[in-house]
Enzyme design. Structure first.
Site, short mmCIF file in Angstrom:
data_model
loop_
_atom_site.label_atom_id
_atom_site.label_comp_id
_atom_site.label_asym_id
_atom_site.label_seq_id
_atom_site.Cartn_x
_atom_site.Cartn_y
_atom_site.Cartn_z
N HIS A 212 0.79 -1.24 0.00
CA HIS A 212 0.00 0.00 0.00
C HIS A 212 0.82 1.28 0.00
O HIS A 212 0.27 2.36 -0.16
CB HIS A 212 -0.95 0.01 1.20
CG HIS A 212 -0.26 0.30 2.51
ND1 HIS A 212 -0.20 1.55 3.05
CD2 HIS A 212 0.39 -0.49 3.36
CE1 HIS A 212 0.45 1.51 4.20
NE2 HIS A 212 0.83 0.27 4.41
N1 UDP Z 1 -3.76 -5.89 8.51
C1 UDP Z 1 -5.03 -6.41 8.67
N2 UDP Z 1 -5.67 -6.89 7.58
C2 UDP Z 1 -5.13 -6.92 6.33
C3 UDP Z 1 -3.81 -6.39 6.19
C4 UDP Z 1 -3.15 -5.87 7.30
O1 UDP Z 1 -5.55 -6.44 9.78
O2 UDP Z 1 -5.76 -7.37 5.38
C5 UDP Z 1 -3.10 -5.30 9.69
C6 UDP Z 1 -1.70 -5.77 9.95
O3 UDP Z 1 -1.71 -6.94 10.73
C7 UDP Z 1 -1.09 -4.60 10.69
C8 UDP Z 1 -1.80 -3.43 10.11
O4 UDP Z 1 -2.96 -3.92 9.46
O5 UDP Z 1 -1.39 -4.64 12.07
C9 UDP Z 1 -0.89 -2.73 9.15
O6 UDP Z 1 -1.55 -1.77 8.49
P1 UDP Z 1 -0.94 -1.06 7.20
O7 UDP Z 1 -0.03 -1.99 6.49
O8 UDP Z 1 -2.11 -0.49 6.46
O9 UDP Z 1 -0.17 0.18 7.81
P2 UDP Z 1 1.33 0.41 8.26
O10 UDP Z 1 1.61 -0.53 9.39
O11 UDP Z 1 2.20 0.21 7.07
O12 UDP Z 1 1.36 1.83 8.71
#
Ligand code: UDP
Length: 382
Positions: A212
């Site tokens: 993403h």
């Molecule tokens: N996650 C989730 N469902 C999904 C994909 C990711 O619950 O289909 C969770 C993942 O376990 C983590 C969080 O979403 O805790 C990460 O979110 P994202 O990758 O959007 O944001 P980032 O951590 O990169 O800021």
């Protein structure tokens, strides 16, 4: 709730958040705060799949929702959130504001606290990618510069803050709340087995990917490269699952790259427990997520991080490898998969660098230390 926290006035601690990872990683703190927590959601991730269902699944109280923030440019998100938060804080001033991580909601919450001289707690302070092209890097540096209490998840995070000249008295090493979030929300073995069966998967015999970050999605050539690498891995025999983030889906449609998804098992974004269950038994994670870089260390699974840089070098020691988009994704994936079951069992036994699972308890105690004197003064003045 701990005894000290039960003494805090109801809804006296404003927790400002706006995205899925903030909900996940602040949930353990909000649970500890109990009735003293007042949740304010900026709506940066406004839809049900990315946010609403997480509030319910994580057992969080209904948040106050800001208006017209999601889907707007960064400056507009911050501006609109700031204005609305200021009005809310004017009406009912919190005794402290808590923010987490590095999103636009984090920065808006921090600025709103600062504007009204409300004590500010930054959970997950001190991460640095040293990549000025990432908006998140600017958000975290700015928030760290004005927070009163900086909760560093690791010694490296603490060292980053001290190297920037931040007063050590403001910094506490707490560990990362992701450890307790995973422990609490990972479904039990039987339920995980049922979830895998539902997806037609066998433990250790599939790849789980998420994608993403703008650096991978916004440039069409880069997006094509990453999707082509995932598609090529799927032709090797192991299913590749891709729960698609809404902005990535939109970009794929816009760039007309839908054909590359043909061999990939594309899913809607998963709930937290289901995602953790699939991550727990995957042969390999491939992701540009920040949170997944931490979760893989608690779940004992290998990860290929598709990014230019990382603010989580702790994960790179044993669990994760950093690669930029290109053929090295497939090369490294095949190398890691070749380590097979013994490689996975080794990682399962390797401790997470993100702490002992008591971070939320420490953070709640720090919040109490901030709020209690103020609550005491208010009681005297009444
Ligand atoms: N996650 C989730 N469902 C999904 C994909 C990711 O619950 O289909 C969770 C993942 O376990 C983590 C969080 O979403 O805790 C990460 O979110 P994202 O990758 O959007 O944001 P980032 O951590 O990169 O800021």
């Amino acid at each position: 709730m701990s005894p000290e926290l039960s003494e805090l006035p109801a809804r006296s601690v404003a927790v400002v958040l706006g995205t899925r990872p903030e909900l996940v990683k602040l949930a353990p703190v909000i649970h500890r705060l109990g009735s003293s927590a007042r949740l304010i959601h900026t709506g940066q991730h406004g839809d049900e799949a990315m946010s609403g269902r997480f509030v319910a699944e994580l057992g969080l109280p209904a948040p106050e929702l800001l208006r017209s923030v999601g889907g707007t440019p960064r400056a507009v998100q911050i501006g609109r959130s700031l204005e609305q938060l200021d009005a809310l804080f004017g009406e009912h001033p919190p005794a402290a504001v808590v923010v987490q991580g590095d999103t636009n909601a984090t920065l808006a919450g921090a600025l709103a606290a600062n504007a009204r001289s409300i004590p500010l707690v930054h959970v997950e302070a001190g991460l640095r990618s040293n990549d000025a092209a990432m908006p998140e890097e600017h958000n975290r540096v700015l928030v760290d510069s004005i927070a009163d209490v900086l909760c560093a998840a690791t010694p490296e995070n603490r060292a980053n803050l001290l190297a920037e000249g931040i007063d050590p008295a403001r910094v506490t090493l707490t560990g990362n709340t992701v450890v307790e979030a995973v422990r609490r929300h990972l479904p039990p073995a039987e339920r995980r087995g049922a979830l895998l069966a539902h997806h037609g998967l066998e433990p250790d015999h599939y790849i789980l990917a998420t994608l993403h970050r703008p650096e991978n999605t916004d440039d069409t050539a880069t997006l094509r490269t990453v999707l082509a690498e995932l598609a090529a891995l799927a032709t090797d025999g192991l299913p590749v699952l891709l729960p698609l983030h809404p902005r990535t889906r939109a970009r794929i449609e816009e760039a007309e790259l839908g054909g590359l998804l043909d061999g990939i098992t594309v899913l809607a974004p998963l709930g937290y427990g289901e995602f953790l269950a699939l991550a727990r038994h995957t042969a390999l994670l491939i992701s540009d997520s920040g949170g997944v870089q931490e979760e893989c260390t608690v779940l004992g699974r290998p990860l290929i991080v598709v990014r230019r840089s990382t603010e989580r070098p702790e994960s790179m020691a044993h669990f994760a490898h950093l690669v930029s988009p290109g053929p090295q994704i497939g090369r490294l994936a095949r190398h890691r998969l070749a380590q097979g079951a013994p490689g996975l069992r080794l990682l399962e036994r390797t401790p997470s660098p993100y702490g002992d699972g008591l971070a939320a308890q420490r953070i709640a105690a720090l919040i109490t230390g901030l709020v209690r004197p103020a609550a005491h003064d208010a009681a005297l003045a009444a």
